[in-house]
Motif scaffolding. Structure first.
Motif, PDB file in Angstrom:
ATOM      1  N   PRO A 197      -2.490  50.211 -30.669  1.00 24.70           N
ATOM      2  CA  PRO A 197      -2.205  48.824 -30.273  1.00 24.70           C
ATOM      3  C   PRO A 197      -2.003  48.714 -28.766  1.00 24.70           C
ATOM      4  O   PRO A 197      -1.423  49.597 -28.136  1.00 24.70           O
ATOM      5  N   LEU A 198      -2.466  47.590 -28.201  1.00 23.68           N
ATOM      6  CA  LEU A 198      -2.419  47.420 -26.755  1.00 23.68           C
ATOM      7  C   LEU A 198      -1.853  46.047 -26.399  1.00 23.68           C
ATOM      8  O   LEU A 198      -2.324  45.024 -26.888  1.00 23.68           O
ATOM      9  N   VAL A 199      -0.823  46.039 -25.534  1.00 24.20           N
ATOM     10  CA  VAL A 199      -0.209  44.807 -25.033  1.00 24.20           C
ATOM     11  C   VAL A 199      -0.436  44.762 -23.533  1.00 24.20           C
ATOM     12  O   VAL A 199      -0.162  45.735 -22.827  1.00 24.20           O
ATOM     13  N   CYS A 200      -0.924  43.640 -23.019  1.00 28.13           N
ATOM     14  CA  CYS A 200      -1.298  43.563 -21.603  1.00 28.13           C
ATOM     15  C   CYS A 200      -0.684  42.328 -20.949  1.00 28.13           C
ATOM     16  O   CYS A 200      -0.589  41.262 -21.556  1.00 28.13           O
ATOM     17  N   MET A 201      -0.262  42.509 -19.711  1.00 28.98           N
ATOM     18  CA  MET A 201       0.144  41.376 -18.869  1.00 28.98           C
ATOM     19  C   MET A 201      -0.610  41.469 -17.556  1.00 28.98           C
ATOM     20  O   MET A 201      -0.716  42.549 -16.962  1.00 28.98           O
ATOM     21  N   VAL A 202      -1.130  40.348 -17.099  1.00 28.92           N
ATOM     22  CA  VAL A 202      -1.811  40.256 -15.804  1.00 28.92           C
ATOM     23  C   VAL A 202      -0.965  39.373 -14.896  1.00 28.92           C
ATOM     24  O   VAL A 202      -0.657  38.234 -15.239  1.00 28.92           O
ATOM     25  N   GLY A 203      -0.571  39.906 -13.756  1.00 28.92           N
ATOM     26  CA  GLY A 203       0.234  39.114 -12.835  1.00 28.92           C
ATOM     27  C   GLY A 203       0.694  39.920 -11.646  1.00 28.92           C
ATOM     28  O   GLY A 203       0.759  41.159 -11.687  1.00 28.92           O
ATOM     29  N   ARG A 204       1.018  39.219 -10.577  1.00 33.92           N
ATOM     30  CA  ARG A 204       1.536  39.870  -9.377  1.00 33.92           C
ATOM     31  C   ARG A 204       2.921  40.438  -9.665  1.00 33.92           C
ATOM     32  O   ARG A 204       3.728  39.787 -10.340  1.00 33.92           O
ATOM     33  N   LEU A 205       3.180  41.622  -9.172  1.00 32.75           N
ATOM     34  CA  LEU A 205       4.483  42.249  -9.399  1.00 32.75           C
ATOM     35  C   LEU A 205       5.484  41.668  -8.408  1.00 32.75           C
ATOM     36  O   LEU A 205       5.815  42.255  -7.378  1.00 32.75           O
ATOM     37  N   SER A 206       5.962  40.487  -8.756  1.00 33.96           N
ATOM     38  CA  SER A 206       6.836  39.716  -7.878  1.00 33.96           C
ATOM     39  C   SER A 206       7.926  39.060  -8.713  1.00 33.96           C
ATOM     40  O   SER A 206       7.901  39.093  -9.948  1.00 33.96           O
ATOM     41  N   PHE A 207       8.874  38.420  -8.032  1.00 36.67           N
ATOM     42  CA  PHE A 207       9.974  37.761  -8.729  1.00 36.67           C
ATOM     43  C   PHE A 207       9.464  36.743  -9.738  1.00 36.67           C
ATOM     44  O   PHE A 207       9.969  36.639 -10.858  1.00 36.67           O
ATOM     45  N   GLN A 208       8.450  35.970  -9.342  1.00 38.46           N
ATOM     46  CA  GLN A 208       7.960  34.934 -10.241  1.00 38.46           C
ATOM     47  C   GLN A 208       7.511  35.509 -11.577  1.00 38.46           C
ATOM     48  O   GLN A 208       7.870  34.991 -12.640  1.00 38.46           O
ATOM     49  N   LYS A 209       6.724  36.569 -11.555  1.00 35.22           N
ATOM     50  CA  LYS A 209       6.143  37.115 -12.783  1.00 35.22           C
ATOM     51  C   LYS A 209       7.117  38.011 -13.550  1.00 35.22           C
ATOM     52  O   LYS A 209       6.873  38.355 -14.702  1.00 35.22           O
ATOM     53  N   ASN A 210       8.212  38.441 -12.893  1.00 34.90           N
ATOM     54  CA  ASN A 210       9.287  39.145 -13.591  1.00 34.90           C
ATOM     55  C   ASN A 210       8.805  40.408 -14.308  1.00 34.90           C
ATOM     56  O   ASN A 210       9.029  40.583 -15.519  1.00 34.90           O
ATOM     57  N   PRO A 211       8.159  41.335 -13.601  1.00 39.25           N
ATOM     58  CA  PRO A 211       7.568  42.503 -14.272  1.00 39.25           C
ATOM     59  C   PRO A 211       8.582  43.447 -14.918  1.00 39.25           C
ATOM     60  O   PRO A 211       8.262  44.133 -15.892  1.00 39.25           O
ATOM     61  N   MET A 212       9.808  43.485 -14.387  1.00 38.77           N
ATOM     62  CA  MET A 212      10.814  44.353 -14.998  1.00 38.77           C
ATOM     63  C   MET A 212      11.131  43.900 -16.425  1.00 38.77           C
ATOM     64  O   MET A 212      11.434  44.733 -17.291  1.00 38.77           O
ATOM     65  N   LEU A 213      11.064  42.606 -16.685  1.00 42.16           N
ATOM     66  CA  LEU A 213      11.285  42.130 -18.050  1.00 42.16           C
ATOM     67  C   LEU A 213      10.169  42.613 -18.966  1.00 42.16           C
ATOM     68  O   LEU A 213      10.424  42.987 -20.123  1.00 42.16           O
ATOM     69  N   PHE A 214       8.951  42.617 -18.465  1.00 45.00           N
ATOM     70  CA  PHE A 214       7.827  43.175 -19.240  1.00 45.00           C
ATOM     71  C   PHE A 214       8.130  44.605 -19.651  1.00 45.00           C
ATOM     72  O   PHE A 214       7.944  44.999 -20.813  1.00 45.00           O
ATOM     73  N   ILE A 215       8.611  45.402 -18.708  1.00 39.76           N
ATOM     74  CA  ILE A 215       8.880  46.816 -18.983  1.00 39.76           C
ATOM     75  C   ILE A 215      10.027  46.970 -19.974  1.00 39.76           C
ATOM     76  O   ILE A 215       9.972  47.807 -20.891  1.00 39.76           O
ATOM     77  N   LYS A 216      11.058  46.152 -19.854  1.00 42.65           N
ATOM     78  CA  LYS A 216      12.199  46.260 -20.763  1.00 42.65           C
ATOM     79  C   LYS A 216      11.847  45.799 -22.174  1.00 42.65           C
ATOM     80  O   LYS A 216      12.354  46.349 -23.168  1.00 42.65           O
ATOM     81  N   ILE A 217      10.969  44.813 -22.285  1.00 45.97           N
ATOM     82  CA  ILE A 217      10.485  44.410 -23.607  1.00 45.97           C
ATOM     83  C   ILE A 217       9.670  45.543 -24.218  1.00 45.97           C
ATOM     84  O   ILE A 217       9.822  45.865 -25.409  1.00 45.97           O
ATOM     85  N   ALA A 218       8.802  46.141 -23.406  1.00 49.22           N
ATOM     86  CA  ALA A 218       8.024  47.290 -23.881  1.00 49.22           C
ATOM     87  C   ALA A 218       8.938  48.404 -24.366  1.00 49.22           C
ATOM     88  O   ALA A 218       8.698  49.020 -25.417  1.00 49.22           O
ATOM     89  N   GLN A 219       9.993  48.666 -23.620  1.00 48.38           N
ATOM     90  CA  GLN A 219      10.940  49.719 -23.989  1.00 48.38           C
ATOM     91  C   GLN A 219      11.595  49.432 -25.338  1.00 48.38           C
ATOM     92  O   GLN A 219      11.756  50.339 -26.169  1.00 48.38           O
ATOM     93  N   GLN A 220      11.966  48.179 -25.582  1.00 46.71           N
ATOM     94  CA  GLN A 220      12.572  47.827 -26.861  1.00 46.71           C
ATOM     95  C   GLN A 220      11.595  48.027 -28.018  1.00 46.71           C
ATOM     96  O   GLN A 220      11.963  48.526 -29.085  1.00 46.71           O
ATOM     97  N   VAL A 221      10.341  47.624 -27.816  1.00 43.52           N
ATOM     98  CA  VAL A 221       9.345  47.817 -28.867  1.00 43.52           C
ATOM     99  C   VAL A 221       9.160  49.300 -29.155  1.00 43.52           C
ATOM    100  O   VAL A 221       9.125  49.716 -30.327  1.00 43.52           O
ATOM    101  N   LEU A 222       9.068  50.096 -28.106  1.00 43.65           N
ATOM    102  CA  LEU A 222       8.866  51.543 -28.288  1.00 43.65           C
ATOM    103  C   LEU A 222      10.044  52.183 -29.015  1.00 43.65           C
ATOM    104  O   LEU A 222       9.863  53.111 -29.822  1.00 43.65           O
ATOM    105  N   GLN A 223      11.251  51.717 -28.766  1.00 43.16           N
ATOM    106  CA  GLN A 223      12.440  52.269 -29.423  1.00 43.16           C
ATOM    107  C   GLN A 223      12.491  51.908 -30.904  1.00 43.16           C
ATOM    108  O   GLN A 223      12.965  52.697 -31.728  1.00 43.16           O
ATOM    109  N   LYS A 224      11.997  50.721 -31.264  1.00 40.63           N
ATOM    110  CA  LYS A 224      12.076  50.240 -32.644  1.00 40.63           C
ATOM    111  C   LYS A 224      10.813  50.516 -33.459  1.00 40.63           C
ATOM    112  O   LYS A 224      10.785  50.254 -34.669  1.00 40.63           O
ATOM    113  N   TRP A 225       9.779  51.024 -32.809  1.00 41.68           N
ATOM    114  CA  TRP A 225       8.482  51.138 -33.467  1.00 41.68           C
ATOM    115  C   TRP A 225       8.513  52.149 -34.615  1.00 41.68           C
ATOM    116  O   TRP A 225       9.061  53.247 -34.467  1.00 41.68           O
ATOM    117  N   PRO A 226       7.908  51.824 -35.772  1.00 38.17           N
ATOM    118  CA  PRO A 226       7.871  52.769 -36.910  1.00 38.17           C
ATOM    119  C   PRO A 226       7.144  54.058 -36.548  1.00 38.17           C
ATOM    120  O   PRO A 226       6.046  54.022 -35.989  1.00 38.17           O
TER     121      PRO A 226
END
Length: 383
Positions: A197-226
């Motif tokens: 499975p592949l999840v993708c975000m396209v955007g500038r790594l800036s405050f507006q696009k909030n890339p750290m939230l992308f990474i933290k969401i990814a981390q939560q999915v990886l921790q809970k993944w079967p």
């Protein structure tokens, strides 16, 4: 009809892509001659068609930051250009270009001066002082009685609250062409197995696009993944000032094997064809093109519930929304879509229908052409 398009920066971005699409549409299908003025950046020089009717003018002193000397030089140049060319319409994009373009156009006697608001300048990641300055500049320029095109109704209401007359406002949401399928998708570029499975975000790594939230969401999915399921990969396409911070976090948390930072990739929207979910974690938006491109490819979208996304995504139907302070909810939506392929297919199909109904590029070009009063070239019909 003679049109002057002005934008502050020539670098790649949403407003720049809209400008390119309008120039192409106006000059290919309508009786229009279009000149384009912009500042720093090489993207527009490469992206604008070489054979369109008009001129490309790059001003080295047109910059985003406020600088009295540079701004006066830009204003004087634009004023002379407007007087010499006698445009029917001066059409401005982005804050600085909108301020200077309005002043230049009005003082040169141009009949119609229009601003497309791609996002309110005072709802950005800038300091409170800068936001206050930007808001007051907008108030000061109100007597110029410019016309406004908004890509979202919320932005229009924001400007109405400053005193912009409703009669001067028009809402035209962004449109985007269906991305071309790439020869190589993200999986092949990154060496990821086709069944993963592949999840993708396209955007500038800036405050507006909030890339750290992308990474933290990814981390939560990886921790809970079967554990019995193939572990998903998360790909963040783009570059910007927060890249080092993002990379450092990935290194510390030891998740670099499943979360990838690719940097900038040309025509990034094409990679949604090779993506199971498009994720967008922005702090603020107006009418993000990446969501429109993802919907065009039938890719389910999970996006932060902010002004610019909640008008595009119908939650639970053609995508999912989550509050910025609920990254766990975003992770739940992602896991639900990745683990239920039938649900993901239904959501993706509905997204494609929504795109076709509201966000095709021809609709956007036609709406602007109708608003500006452009006439189709001989033998062509804009309907």
């Amino acid at each position: 009809m003679k049109i002057l398009e002005i934008i502050t920066l020539g670098e790649i971005g949403g407003a720049q892509n809209v400008l390119v699409d309008l120039v192409k549409g106006f000059t290919e299908r309508f009786d229009a001659e279009v000149d384009v003025v912009f500042g720093e950046g090489n993207y527009l020089t490469e992206a604008l068609p070489s054979n369109f009717r008009g001129e490309i003018i790059q001003l080295p002193y047109l910059k985003r930051s406020i600088n009295l000397k540079n701004d006066i030089k830009t204003l004087l140049f634009l004023n002379r250009l407007c007087q010499n060319k006698n445009y029917d319409i001066v059409h401005c994009h982005s804050s600085k270009a909108a301020w200077l373009g309005r002043l230049a156009g009005r003082t040169a006697g141009i009949r119609r001066v229009c601003v497309t608001v791609h996002g309110l300048s005072y709802v950005s990641g800038d300091s409170p002082v800068k936001k206050l300055i930007y808001k007051n500049i907008e108030r000061i320029l109100l007597p110029l009685k410019s016309e406004y095109v908004f890509v979202s109704t919320d932005d229009m209401y924001g400007m109405n609250s400053l005193g912009v007359s409703q009669e001067k406002c028009k809402v035209i949401p962004n449109g985007r062409a269906v991305p071309t399928k790439p020869d190589k998708g993200l999986r092949e570029l990154l060496g990821i197995d086709g069944a993963v499975p592949l999840v993708c975000m396209v955007g500038r790594l800036s405050f507006q696009k909030n890339p750290m939230l992308f990474i933290k969401i990814a981390q939560q999915v990886l921790q809970k993944w079967p554990k019995e399921q193939a572990t998903p990969h998360f790909v963040l396409v783009g570059d910007g000032p927060l890249r080092q911070e993002c990379q450092a976090y990935l290194n510390v948390e030891a998740i670099t094997g499943n979360v990838h930072l690719t940097g900038d990739l040309e025509n990034a929207g094409q990679y949604f064809w090779d993506t199971d979910i498009a994720l967008l974690t922005s702090n603020y938006e107006s009418c993000p093109l990446v969501i429109i491109e993802a919907m065009a490819t039938g890719t389910p979208v999970v996006a932060s519930n902010v002004i610019g996304t909640r008008h595009i995504i119908n939650h639970g139907e053609d995508g999912y929304l989550f509050s910025l302070d609920q990254e766990g909810k975003a992770a739940e939506h992602i896991m639900q879509l990745l683990l239920d392929r039938e649900l993901a297919e239904n959501v993706g199909n509905k997204a494609k229908v929504s795109y076709g109904r509201k966000y095709v590029i021809e609709r956007m070009v036609d709406d602007y052409a109708d608003y500006f009063g452009l006439k189709p070239k001989s033998g062509e019909d804009i309907q």
